[in-house]
Design an enzyme around this catalytic site. Structure first.
Site, short mmCIF file in Angstrom:
data_model
loop_
_atom_site.label_atom_id
_atom_site.label_comp_id
_atom_site.label_asym_id
_atom_site.label_seq_id
_atom_site.Cartn_x
_atom_site.Cartn_y
_atom_site.Cartn_z
N HIS A 109 1.56 5.20 -2.11
CA HIS A 109 1.12 6.22 -3.07
C HIS A 109 2.39 6.84 -3.65
O HIS A 109 3.13 7.50 -2.92
CB HIS A 109 0.27 7.29 -2.38
CG HIS A 109 -0.98 6.73 -1.77
ND1 HIS A 109 -2.19 6.66 -2.43
CD2 HIS A 109 -1.21 6.17 -0.55
CE1 HIS A 109 -3.10 6.11 -1.65
NE2 HIS A 109 -2.53 5.80 -0.49
N ASN B 82 -5.19 9.57 7.40
CA ASN B 82 -6.53 9.03 7.31
C ASN B 82 -6.48 7.52 7.05
O ASN B 82 -5.90 7.12 6.03
CB ASN B 82 -7.31 9.71 6.18
CG ASN B 82 -8.77 9.33 6.20
OD1 ASN B 82 -9.31 8.99 7.23
ND2 ASN B 82 -9.40 9.37 5.04
N ASP C 160 1.21 2.61 3.81
CA ASP C 160 0.31 3.67 3.32
C ASP C 160 1.13 4.93 3.04
O ASP C 160 0.70 6.06 3.35
CB ASP C 160 -0.82 3.96 4.31
CG ASP C 160 -1.92 4.82 3.69
OD1 ASP C 160 -1.88 5.03 2.46
OD2 ASP C 160 -2.82 5.27 4.43
N HIS D 220 0.84 -1.21 0.00
CA HIS D 220 0.00 0.00 0.00
C HIS D 220 0.87 1.25 0.00
O HIS D 220 1.29 1.72 1.06
CB HIS D 220 -0.91 0.00 1.23
CG HIS D 220 -2.02 1.00 1.18
ND1 HIS D 220 -3.28 0.75 1.64
CD2 HIS D 220 -2.06 2.27 0.71
CE1 HIS D 220 -4.05 1.80 1.47
NE2 HIS D 220 -3.31 2.75 0.91
#
Lengths: 333, 422
Positions: free
Chosen positions: B60, B278, B305, B58
């Site tokens: 980005h 988040n 994340d 995970h």
């Protein structure tokens, strides 16, 4: 007293002695406001920027008058006329203003923490004139000063009730901190939809029934209800709110004799408070406005004349004193 | 068998000093540390811990569209230094990864920037433009190389659409990763809803914003008898639901991040935007529950994340700041803190960061068996390093660790038998 703070961000950073010192100074400055010539040269040569990103009438005017009566030069800036409108961020706007060497920046901002954000970055004093839902320390100080003029500084044994939208009220948070610091008991009353998370751990008694809440109180502070709360689904309608949480004479029958009524304004008459009650003899609402000028004169004096005030010097060295001690609202039960 | 191309000598594997023999990109065997060989390049491990190359399911990476925050080259560089041999890159790029063209672009950029690896595995959008209204062309995305589907960052509120997405993805043999968040309950939140949000005057996100969606997904997975993977779980309620589901045999898997195992909402005090993430950092109780869940396998894997942002985006008041913590550089050190605290064992790290994510997303995993891909790292747990903007390889310097000294450093990284750095 040597004033130790660079910034005023939240009541939690002040000791009870410091709060009473502000009252003491405000008392002295209140006298100036009653003179035929309401101006003294105390802050001549000092400059204060009133940076009100969120609209305000009374707080801004109050600071403006306070500054001018002490002969400081005040400069008003609103979001609509600032570079924020052109997309500049808050940090760059503030740094630009600082480059003009003000002695203090009074900030009203719609976001919680905006004052702290700027205080970390600016060498001039930052005075929080209301940040989001977080804090409105000058309002709390003037509320306290107003009541101290009636009760005296020792508020032990007094009970203050705050009614209304506690969740979204910076005034409520600051008032709770101030009145508990001065020894008063604090109650709050609101529908559950308007109570903040974690309120049961605050040093307050929580009520849903206004009549019950008013029993034995010495002062009631009504908060302004922002009308969009209804649209946000937090309330059925204003009529029901007024019927349930609007302060009326009947509620005050349960209070202690001589109960005082306050409101930080602007008021929605007939919603938060019965119109006649707002104008009654025991209403201190206009006294609060007068006290606001005196209190803000005291604050400007304290912050602009503190002995270790930097001359646009090392910002970092001042950071420690800007840090807030742990809030009493966070202390273990 | 041909001789080794590379021998990594004197490394610690399961408390024993060994040497790792590698040939033609795969593990040949683990040998005694001093077993002689006249063939192959020699790398001296100096007693460092030998671990499989980690898989981060995970991240980005921001490219295409937000290269000022991170690009594929810088993100993979952070992955290399952080110990990750493979990453799954989420679809919230601009344009969104909802077409084969974007998927191919991401893979090509990765191959060009880091031909030896780490491997970038794109995660395709579940819905077109992540809008939550229409299914993305999942077959096309799978064919182009996506290894899973997710609307991460933009949770799908419509349960019927979400059901159809799970069904359609199952025909392709790929898992749906869900960002569990009720968008209405979570709207406008800057932190966890609780004592601190009430004090700071910030809108909080209640735990039920997450756990309600966790419950929905579990019930759908059970009803459809299909797998579902739940992203970045942050609270007790969600853990309890996942535990319940696993006992019932529901095909649910879940991940959490090191920051949910180490930090609480208190980190947000002082309006610290670097701790705005988040789902938000929660409470002590949630941290303790998650730690236990990770130990017991109720939470299957760890992920970063990794969400890099530019400094100026975080240097704003709390409400304006974007969510996210840059995680690739610090993840293993933060995980090692958990080892030091006795929460996890080194074996747990191998499972949480390699074996299980590999199994979940059908990626090759190195268990140091002959024939396994020679993806490995050497980790010195005694080295300490201070997190500064300069020590982070990611463009994103947005981590609450800034200024902290963390334990452990990756001292060498090999992928398919090639040394990326040592």
């Amino acid at each position: 007293m040597l004033w130790p703070h660079k910034d005023l961000l939240c009541i939690s950073q002040l000791t009870a002695a410091e709060i009473l010192y502000v009252f003491q100074m405000a008392r002295r400055f209140a006298e100036i406001n009653t003179r035929p010539v309401k101006k003294v040269p105390t802050l001549k040569g000092k400059s204060v920027i009133l940076f009100f990103v969120e609209p305000s009438t009374r707080t801004k005017t109050s600071f403006d008058i306070a500054g001018k009566r002490l002969s400081a030069d005040t400069y008003s800036l609103a979001a609509s006329s600032s570079s924020l409108r052109k997309g500049e961020n808050l940090k760059d706007s503030a740094l630009t203003l600082q480059a003009m060497h003000p002695d203090a920046l009074v900030l009203r901002h719609h976001q919680s923490g905006a004052g702290e954000f700027l205080a970390r970055r600016l060498s001039c004093s930052v005075i929080n004139a209301g940040d989001g839902w977080h804090a409105h320390p000058t309002q709390a100080l003037l509320d306290g000063f107003t009541l101290s003029e009636v009760w005296g500084d020792d508020m032990t044994g007094k009970t203050v009730l705050i009614v209304g939208d506690i969740a979204h009220s910076r005034v409520a948070r600051s008032d709770v901190l101030l009145f508990t610091a001065l020894g008063a008991r604090v109650r709050i009353c609101a529908p559950r939809t308007l109570l903040p998370a974690g309120v049961r751990q605050w040093p307050v008694e929580v009520f849903a029934d206004l009549t019950e809440a008013c029993k034995g109180v010495d002062a009631v502070i009504c908060l302004r209800l922002q009308l969009e709360r209804q649209k946000a689904g937090l309330l059925p309608d204003l009529r029901e709110y007024a019927r349930t949480y609007g302060l009326g004479a009947g509620h005050l029958n349960k209070a202690n004799p001589g109960v005082l009524v306050m409101h930080p304004g602007p008021m929605n008459r007939g919603v938060e408070i019965d119109a006649a009650l707002a104008d009654a003899e025991n209403s201190l609402i206009l006294d609060q406005v007068s006290a606001g000028v005196a209190t803000r004169m005291a604050l400007l004096f304290l912050f602009l004349t503190r002995k270790d005030a930097p001359d646009q010097g090392d910002v970092r060295s001042d950071q420690t004193e800007s840090r807030q001690p742990q809030s009493p609202l966070l202390q273990e039960d | 068998m041909p001789g080794p191309d590379l021998i990594v000598r004197n490394v610690l594997w399961q408390d024993e000093l060994v040497s790792l023999w590698i040939g033609q990109g795969v593990i040949q065997r683990l040998a005694p540390p001093d077993e002689p060989s006249s063939e192959g390049e020699q790398l001296h491990g100096g007693g460092a811990l030998l671990l499989p190359g980690l898989i981060d399911a995970h991240v980005h990476l921001r490219e295409p569209g937000f290269e000022y925050k991170e690009d594929i080259a810088s993100g993979l560089e952070a992955a290399v230094r952080g110990g990750f041999s493979a990453v799954l890159a989420m679809a919230n790029t601009s344009p969104v990864n909802d077409s084969a063209a974007v998927t191919s672009f991401m893979r090509d950029r990765a191959a060009a920037a880091h031909p030896l690896g780490p491997r970038l595995h794109p995660v395709g959008a579940l819905t077109k433009g992540l809008a939550g209204l229409e299914l993305a062309p999942l077959a096309e995305l799978a064919e182009a190389g996506c290894v899973a589907f997710s609307n991460d960052g933009m949770p799908v509120a419509n349960p019927d659409l979400f059901r159809r997405a799970m069904e359609y993805a199952s025909d392709l043999g790929l898992v749906v990763i869900d960002h569990c968040e009720d968008p209405v309950l979570a709207e406008g939140a800057s932190m966890n809803e609780g004592r601190f949000s009430g004090l700071l005057g910030l809108k909080g996100q209640p735990v039920v914003a997450e756990s309600m969606q966790v419950a929905r997904d579990i019930l759908l997975a059970e009803y459809l008898d299909l797998p579902i993977h739940l992203a970045h779980i942050s609270c007790r309620q969600s853990v309890e639901l996942i535990r319940w589901a696993k006992v019932r045999g529901v095909r649910v898997s879940a991940e959490t991040c090191p920051h949910y195992l180490l930090w609480t909402e208190e980190m947000v005090q002082g309006y610290n935007t670097l701790a705005k993430v988040n789902p938000p950092l929660r409470t002590d109780d949630d941290v303790l529950t998650l730690r236990q869940a990770v130990r017991e396998g109720v939470i299957d894997i760890l992920v970063t994340d990794h969400a890099p942002h530019a400094d100026h985006e975080k240097e704003v008041p709390m409400d304006e700041a974007p969510n996210g913590i840059s995680g690739l550089d610090t993840a293993l050190s933060l995980s090692w803190k958990l080892v030091r605290e006795g929460v996890l064992s080194p074996q747990d790290l191998c499972a949480l960061w390699s074996a299980r994510p590999g199994a979940l997303f059908s990626l090759p995993v190195n268990r140091f068996q002959p024939g396994d891909p020679a993806d490995f790292i050497l980790f010195n747990p005694d080295l300490e390093w201070t997190v500064t903007p300069e020590t982070l390889r990611s463009k994103g310097k947005n981590t609450p660790c800034l200024g902290q000294t963390l334990p452990g450093r990756v001292v060498a990284h090999g992928i398919a038998g090639k040394i990326l750095f040592s």
